[in-house]
Motif scaffolding. Structure first.
Motif, PDB file in Angstrom:
ATOM      1  N   ASP A  83      35.611  86.375  53.260  1.00  0.00           N
ATOM      2  CA  ASP A  83      36.953  86.274  52.694  1.00  0.00           C
ATOM      3  C   ASP A  83      37.406  84.818  52.810  1.00  0.00           C
ATOM      4  O   ASP A  83      37.859  84.382  53.873  1.00  0.00           O
ATOM      5  N   PRO A  84      37.309  84.046  51.729  1.00  0.00           N
ATOM      6  CA  PRO A  84      37.641  82.622  51.815  1.00  0.00           C
ATOM      7  C   PRO A  84      39.128  82.325  51.920  1.00  0.00           C
ATOM      8  O   PRO A  84      39.521  81.163  52.022  1.00  0.00           O
ATOM      9  N   LYS A  89      45.961  83.827  54.368  1.00  0.00           N
ATOM     10  CA  LYS A  89      46.710  85.088  54.434  1.00  0.00           C
ATOM     11  C   LYS A  89      47.409  85.240  55.784  1.00  0.00           C
ATOM     12  O   LYS A  89      48.554  85.689  55.857  1.00  0.00           O
ATOM     13  N   ILE A  90      46.711  84.868  56.861  1.00  0.00           N
ATOM     14  CA  ILE A  90      47.301  84.984  58.197  1.00  0.00           C
ATOM     15  C   ILE A  90      48.495  84.046  58.342  1.00  0.00           C
ATOM     16  O   ILE A  90      49.554  84.431  58.861  1.00  0.00           O
ATOM     17  N   LEU A  91      48.352  82.803  57.883  1.00  0.00           N
ATOM     18  CA  LEU A  91      49.453  81.853  57.958  1.00  0.00           C
ATOM     19  C   LEU A  91      50.644  82.313  57.135  1.00  0.00           C
ATOM     20  O   LEU A  91      51.803  82.211  57.568  1.00  0.00           O
ATOM     21  N   LEU A  92      50.369  82.836  55.951  1.00  0.00           N
ATOM     22  CA  LEU A  92      51.446  83.321  55.090  1.00  0.00           C
ATOM     23  C   LEU A  92      52.160  84.500  55.744  1.00  0.00           C
ATOM     24  O   LEU A  92      53.404  84.561  55.779  1.00  0.00           O
ATOM     25  N   GLY A 167      46.253  76.631  49.447  1.00  0.00           N
ATOM     26  CA  GLY A 167      45.466  76.967  50.622  1.00  0.00           C
ATOM     27  C   GLY A 167      44.146  77.642  50.330  1.00  0.00           C
ATOM     28  O   GLY A 167      43.124  77.324  50.971  1.00  0.00           O
ATOM     29  N   GLY A 168      44.123  78.579  49.389  1.00  0.00           N
ATOM     30  CA  GLY A 168      42.902  79.323  49.100  1.00  0.00           C
ATOM     31  C   GLY A 168      41.714  78.445  48.733  1.00  0.00           C
ATOM     32  O   GLY A 168      40.651  78.511  49.363  1.00  0.00           O
ATOM     33  N   PRO A 169      41.847  77.602  47.693  1.00  0.00           N
ATOM     34  CA  PRO A 169      40.722  76.723  47.321  1.00  0.00           C
ATOM     35  C   PRO A 169      40.329  75.766  48.440  1.00  0.00           C
ATOM     36  O   PRO A 169      39.139  75.486  48.625  1.00  0.00           O
TER      37      PRO A 169
END
Length: 304
Positions: A83-84, A89-92, A167-169
Motif C-alpha cells: 500500500d504505497p 492515510k495515517i497522517l490524514l 503525499g501519495g506519489p
C-alpha cells in the motif's frame, strides 16, 4: 495474472509526452531498463542499473528468497510497499481525528478551548500569570504538536487535500521511512523558522509547513523524472501568492521553512549516488534537524 499492453512505448499524452503503461494518465520520462515501457514514480522499482517495471521485477525475481541487495526498491531506495499510501492515510486520519476531538471539546467548553490550544500549539512565550508556558519556557514539543492542530474547517480541508494529492506519489517514490522523515522534518522546519522570525507572543497552528515541504519535494521529484514542470510550478506560484496575501493571517514563515527543508531533503533523496545513498539521504535529514535545533536554541536564548 495481470495482462500488460503490447505497446512498449506506452501511450502518448498531449504534446508527445509518454505516459505510464500501468497508469495512462501519468506522464513520465522514465523507462524500464528491461522492457523499455514507460513507468511512473509509483511503478518504477530501483534496479542495479536504472529502474524496472513491476512486471519485469516479478519475472526476474520469481517467488523465492533473495538477498536484501536484490529486493525491489523505490526511486529513492526505500522498500516497495503493498500500500504505497499507508503513511499518508495515517497522517490524514491523525490530523482529522485531532480536529474532531478539539471541535467536540471546544463546543462543550463554549468556545473557550482556543486559548487552551496554545498548550500544544506554538505559543512562543507563555503567560506566567495564567500558569501557561510556551516554547521559550521549555515546551519544545509544541513545535511538533502544533503541526497536527487546526482551528478552522477551511484550514484543515486545504491542508488535507494537499496531503492527499502530494503525499501519495511522494510516498510511493521515496518509501515509507523517507517520506515520513520528509513530512515531520518539514513541519519542524516551518515551526522553527516561525519561532525565529515571528512575534514571540503569537501562537500558530497547522500542517502547512509539512504540506509545503511535500510541495517542494514534488517539484524536485518531477524534475528528476522529466515530467512537465508547468503544472507543479503553477501550483507553487498560486500557493505562494496565497501565502503572502494581505487579507489573511498566514504564517508565511512556516510555509517557506517547510518548502525549503522539503526541497533540500528531496534533492538528497532522489539524486544521492547509489553507493552512498543511505548516508547522503539520512545525513541530510540529520543536518536539517540540527539546523532546526540550532534555530530553536538560539531564539530561546535570545528570548530568555
Amino acid at each position: 495474472m495481470e495482462q500488460q499492453p503490447d505497446d512498449r512505448d506506452g501511450a502518448a499524452a498531449a504534446g508527445g509526452a509518454l505516459t505510464c503503461y500501468r497508469h495512462p494518465g501519468r506522464e513520465t520520462g522514465v523507462r524500464c531498463v528491461r522492457c523499455e515501457r514507460p513507468v511512473c514514480a509509483e511503478c518504477m522499482i530501483d534496479a542495479s542499473v536504472g529502474f524496472q517495471c513491476p512486471a519485469c521485477v516479478r519475472e526476474g525475481f520469481g517467488t523465492g528468497h533473495h538477498p536484501a541487495a536484490s529486493r525491489p526498491r523505490t526511486l529513492a531506495g526505500g522498500s516497495v510497499a503493498a500500500d504505497p499510501r499507508l503513511i499518508t492515510k495515517i497522517l490524514l486520519a491523525l490530523n482529522l481525528a485531532v480536529f474532531v476531538v478539539v471541535w467536540i471539546v471546544d463546543h462543550r467548553l463554549h468556545g473557550r478551548l482556543v486559548e487552551d490550544l496554545m498548550l500544544f500549539g506554538r505559543a512562543y512565550t507563555g503567560d506566567p500569570s495564567a500558569g501557561i508556558e510556551g516554547v521559550a519556557e521549555g515546551q519544545w514539543y509544541r513545535l511538533l504538536t502544533s503541526t497536527f492542530l487546526h482551528q478552522e474547517v477551511w484550514h484543515i480541508a486545504f491542508n488535507m487535500l494537499g496531503l492527499w494529492w502530494l503525499g501519495g506519489p511522494l510516498e510511493a517514490a521515496l518509501g515509507r521511512v523517507r517520506y515520513l522523515a520528509l513530512y515531520l522534518l518539514s513541519g519542524l522546519a516551518g515551526s522553527a523558522l516561525t519561532y525565529w522570525i515571528s512575534d514571540p507572543a503569537q501562537g500558530s497552528l497547522g500542517a502547512s509547513g509539512a504540506i509545503f515541504g511535500l510541495l517542494g519535494a514534488t517539484v524536485v521529484l518531477m524534475r528528476r523524472m522529466n515530467y512537465d514542470m508547468r503544472p507543479v510550478l503553477a501550483l507553487l506560484v498560486v500557493n505562494l501568492i496565497f501565502t503572502f496575501n494581505p487579507w489573511g493571517s498566514i504564517a508565511w514563515q512556516a510555509h517557506l521553512g517547510g518548502l525549503a527543508a522539503g526541497a533540500v531533503m528531496a534533492v538528497a533523496m532522489v539524486h544521492a549516488p547509489r553507493a552512498h545513498r543511505d548516508l547522503v539521504q539520512f545525513g541530510t535529514c540529520v543536518l536539517v534537524l540540527v539546523a532546526v535545533v540550532v534555530i530553536v536554541l538560539g531564539r530561546t536564548a535570545a528570548l530568555t
